[in-house]
Motif scaffolding. Structure first.
Motif, PDB file in Angstrom:
ATOM      1  N   ASP A  53       0.679  -1.234  -0.076  1.00 43.34           N
ATOM      2  CA  ASP A  53       0.116   0.105   0.087  1.00 43.34           C
ATOM      3  C   ASP A  53       0.891   1.392   0.059  1.00 43.34           C
ATOM      4  OD1 ASP A  53      -2.229  -1.666  -0.189  1.00 43.34           O
ATOM      5  OD2 ASP A  53      -2.615  -1.419   2.031  1.00 43.34           O
ATOM      6  N   LEU A  54       1.748   1.070   0.561  1.00 37.15           N
ATOM      7  CA  LEU A  54       2.839   2.242   0.718  1.00 37.15           C
ATOM      8  C   LEU A  54       3.953   2.386  -0.198  1.00 37.15           C
ATOM      9  CD1 LEU A  54       3.461   2.622   4.547  1.00 37.15           C
ATOM     10  CD2 LEU A  54       2.071   4.114   3.329  1.00 37.15           C
ATOM     11  N   ASP A  55       3.845   1.301  -1.229  1.00 38.09           N
ATOM     12  CA  ASP A  55       4.864   1.339  -2.128  1.00 38.09           C
ATOM     13  C   ASP A  55       6.241   1.305  -1.977  1.00 38.09           C
ATOM     14  OD1 ASP A  55       5.654   0.829  -4.941  1.00 38.09           O
ATOM     15  OD2 ASP A  55       5.482   2.931  -5.361  1.00 38.09           O
ATOM     16  N   LEU A  56       6.657   0.463  -0.760  1.00 34.86           N
ATOM     17  CA  LEU A  56       7.929   0.448  -0.123  1.00 34.86           C
ATOM     18  C   LEU A  56       8.939  -0.571  -0.964  1.00 34.86           C
ATOM     19  CD1 LEU A  56       7.144   0.849   3.681  1.00 34.86           C
ATOM     20  CD2 LEU A  56       7.592   2.650   1.742  1.00 34.86           C
ATOM     21  N   GLU A  57      10.059  -0.475  -0.882  1.00 39.27           N
ATOM     22  CA  GLU A  57      11.143  -1.380  -1.405  1.00 39.27           C
ATOM     23  C   GLU A  57      11.487  -2.128  -0.469  1.00 39.27           C
ATOM     24  OE1 GLU A  57      15.626  -1.547  -3.057  1.00 39.27           O
ATOM     25  OE2 GLU A  57      14.435   0.354  -3.126  1.00 39.27           O
ATOM     26  N   THR A  58      11.431  -3.608  -0.732  1.00 35.69           N
ATOM     27  CA  THR A  58      12.169  -4.415   0.377  1.00 35.69           C
ATOM     28  C   THR A  58      13.419  -5.107  -0.454  1.00 35.69           C
ATOM     29  OG1 THR A  58      10.759  -6.057  -0.440  1.00 35.69           O
ATOM     30  CG2 THR A  58       9.729  -5.053   1.245  1.00 35.69           C
ATOM     31  N   TRP A  59      14.231  -5.599   0.408  1.00 35.68           N
ATOM     32  CA  TRP A  59      15.481  -6.118   0.147  1.00 35.68           C
ATOM     33  C   TRP A  59      15.496  -7.751   0.014  1.00 35.68           C
ATOM     34  CZ3 TRP A  59      19.618  -2.714   3.099  1.00 35.68           C
ATOM     35  CH2 TRP A  59      19.803  -1.438   2.526  1.00 35.68           C
ATOM     36  N   LYS A  60      14.192  -8.387   0.490  1.00 36.24           N
ATOM     37  CA  LYS A  60      14.464  -9.711   0.568  1.00 36.24           C
ATOM     38  C   LYS A  60      12.798 -10.228   0.133  1.00 36.24           C
ATOM     39  CE  LYS A  60      16.661 -12.457   3.071  1.00 36.24           C
ATOM     40  NZ  LYS A  60      17.310 -13.047   4.122  1.00 36.24           N
ATOM     41  N   PRO A  75      11.883   9.248   3.851  1.00 39.85           N
ATOM     42  CA  PRO A  75      11.410  10.057   4.966  1.00 39.85           C
ATOM     43  C   PRO A  75       9.880  10.428   4.754  1.00 39.85           C
ATOM     44  CG  PRO A  75      13.588  10.880   4.188  1.00 39.85           C
ATOM     45  CD  PRO A  75      13.018   9.757   3.123  1.00 39.85           C
ATOM     46  N   SER A  76       9.377  10.712   3.568  1.00 42.03           N
ATOM     47  CA  SER A  76       7.988  11.017   3.176  1.00 42.03           C
ATOM     48  C   SER A  76       7.116  10.002   3.644  1.00 42.03           C
ATOM     49  CB  SER A  76       7.918  11.606   1.753  1.00 42.03           C
ATOM     50  OG  SER A  76       8.204  10.605   1.040  1.00 42.03           O
ATOM     51  N   LYS A  77       7.554   8.763   3.791  1.00 39.32           N
ATOM     52  CA  LYS A  77       6.780   7.895   4.529  1.00 39.32           C
ATOM     53  C   LYS A  77       6.661   7.227   5.526  1.00 39.32           C
ATOM     54  CE  LYS A  77       5.791   6.494  -0.578  1.00 39.32           C
ATOM     55  NZ  LYS A  77       5.771   5.450  -1.633  1.00 39.32           N
ATOM     56  N   LEU A  78       7.769   7.482   6.543  1.00 40.52           N
ATOM     57  CA  LEU A  78       8.240   6.934   7.710  1.00 40.52           C
ATOM     58  C   LEU A  78       6.896   7.295   8.926  1.00 40.52           C
ATOM     59  CD1 LEU A  78      10.354   5.706   9.274  1.00 40.52           C
ATOM     60  CD2 LEU A  78      11.315   7.781   9.968  1.00 40.52           C
ATOM     61  N   ALA A  79       6.397   8.317   8.716  1.00 41.26           N
ATOM     62  CA  ALA A  79       5.248   8.405   9.919  1.00 41.26           C
ATOM     63  C   ALA A  79       4.217   7.339   9.483  1.00 41.26           C
ATOM     64  CB  ALA A  79       4.735   9.827   9.717  1.00 41.26           C
ATOM     65  N   ALA A  80       3.831   7.391   8.273  1.00 45.77           N
ATOM     66  CA  ALA A  80       2.483   6.363   7.905  1.00 45.77           C
ATOM     67  C   ALA A  80       2.956   5.028   8.125  1.00 45.77           C
ATOM     68  CB  ALA A  80       2.266   6.632   6.267  1.00 45.77           C
ATOM     69  N   PHE A  81       4.271   4.499   7.806  1.00 49.48           N
ATOM     70  CA  PHE A  81       4.746   3.350   8.038  1.00 49.48           C
ATOM     71  C   PHE A  81       4.346   2.970   9.454  1.00 49.48           C
ATOM     72  CE2 PHE A  81       7.666  -0.013   9.246  1.00 49.48           C
ATOM     73  CZ  PHE A  81       7.305  -0.913   8.242  1.00 49.48           C
ATOM     74  N   ASN A  82       5.180   3.687  10.545  1.00 51.01           N
ATOM     75  CA  ASN A  82       5.173   3.423  12.033  1.00 51.01           C
ATOM     76  C   ASN A  82       3.753   3.638  12.366  1.00 51.01           C
ATOM     77  OD1 ASN A  82       7.814   3.842  11.839  1.00 51.01           O
ATOM     78  ND2 ASN A  82       8.099   5.725  12.495  1.00 51.01           N
ATOM     79  N   ALA A  83       2.799   4.259  12.038  1.00 53.45           N
ATOM     80  CA  ALA A  83       1.412   4.106  12.221  1.00 53.45           C
ATOM     81  C   ALA A  83       0.744   2.925  11.992  1.00 53.45           C
ATOM     82  CB  ALA A  83       0.558   5.139  11.932  1.00 53.45           C
ATOM     83  N   GLN A  84       0.999   2.489  10.587  1.00 50.67           N
ATOM     84  CA  GLN A  84       0.445   1.280  10.392  1.00 50.67           C
ATOM     85  C   GLN A  84       1.033   0.022  10.431  1.00 50.67           C
ATOM     86  OE1 GLN A  84      -0.605   1.243   5.776  1.00 50.67           O
ATOM     87  NE2 GLN A  84      -0.534   3.466   5.765  1.00 50.67           N
TER      88      GLN A  84
END
Length: 320
Positions: A53-60, A75-84
């Motif tokens: 949903d946040l369109d984040l990259e993963t390394w594995k 940085p722009s998505k850190l707050a949303a990730f921490n909340a979810q």
């Protein structure tokens, strides 16, 4: 312990002006990015949904139950990730990925001698070619520079070939590839260490001599030169080659997934040109893959191919 060290050790010629790189766009910044290792626990589906949903990259890749995901968060998505992701156990791998990249990119100047000090630092691509040339110069009677074709941008896929007492072209071959995925810089150094260790210890270590007398080695530290150059000039985490894709603005093929072996099988690779594991429009449509396969087949026909290893980093896996 001596045998263990040997096992660990086991586990091109161009000038700087001949290296071809693209017009350089602005360097990708990872300043302020965090990398978190997130334990999936029993709720891998929820974690994977947050990442998607946040369109984040993963390394594995996707997390599995009982496993974890290594998540790159701007940085722009850190707050949303921490909340979810509240409630998931996390470990900070990189507090600031930009700082980590800057620290590893402080290349040491090459001293001009192919000795052990080379392995104290990462290096610019041009210096890797010089190192191979100097390693051959230090062992002129049992080694030479070889190439196995060219890249999309016309860079030679350069390696080193060396042999033992029987001479070249006699014994079965062992072929090692490094840096098929451009960002995996450590595999470049691993491949070069293998060549350096075996050549430098051939005259003094009976176990090393027995290996080199029994097999002929072809070691290619960087089989994706365009991608490797791009990681050093523009985007440190670039993975694919630098091949254009018809009908898409996205660039590159994962040449590791472009081989003519079960290419049509589902799973394990993407059909999207924008994906990091894009397998190409058809098998062997990456010039690097075509060239590497042709070289392997040529060696196999001429002298036999005893072992081929494509070295990667990060995942702790043996794959066959």
């Amino acid at each position: 312990m001596k045998s263990l060290s040997i096992l660990t050790a086991l586990l091109g010629l161009a000038s700087a002006t001949a290296i071809r790189s693209e017009a350089r766009p602005q360097r990708t910044s990872y300043d302020g990015y965090k990398v978190l290792r997130v334990a999936a626990g029993d709720d891998a589906a929820k974690l994977n949904k947050i990442i998607a949903d946040l369109d984040l990259e993963t390394w594995k890749g996707a997390a599995k139950v009982g496993g974890h995901a290594d998540v790159v968060i701007p940085p722009s998505k850190l707050a949303a990730f921490n909340a979810q992701a509240e409630g998931f156990e996390t470990l900070t791998m990189h507090e600031d990925l930009g700082v980590s990249i800057a620290n590893e990119s402080g290349f040491q100047a090459y001293a001009g001698t192919a000795d052990q000090t080379w392995f104290n630092s990462y290096h610019a691509y041009a210096d890797h070619l010089t190192f191979l040339k100097d390693l051959v110069a230090a062992h002129p009677n049992q080694s030479e520079i070889v190439t196995s074709g060219t890249s999309v941008n016309g860079n030679a896929i350069t390696g080193i070939r060396f042999w033992g007492s029987a001479g070249k072209g006699v014994k079965p071959a062992i072929v090692f590839h490094g840096t098929v995925h451009a960002r995996e810089w450590i595999t470049t150094m691993v491949a070069e260490y293998q060549a350096w260790y075996l050549l430098n210890n051939y005259g003094s270590d009976a176990t090393v001599k027995s290996f080199v007398d029994k097999y002929e080695f072809y070691i290619f530290p960087v089989v994706n030169p365009d991608g490797f150059i791009y990681t050093q000039t523009t985007t440190r985490l670039w993975r694919k080659n630098r091949q254009a894709n018809s009908g898409s603005s996205c660039v590159g093929r994962d040449i590791n997934r472009n081989w003519p072996i079960q290419w049509s099988a589902s799973g394990g690779a993407s059909t999207s040109p924008c994906a990091e594991d894009y397998k190409g429009a058809k098998q062997s449509d990456a010039p690097e893959t075509t060239a590497l396969a042709a070289f392997l087949n040529k060696v196999k026909a001429a002298q036999g191919l005893k072992l081929y290893i494509d070295w990667h980093s990060y995942s702790q896996l043996f794959m066959s």
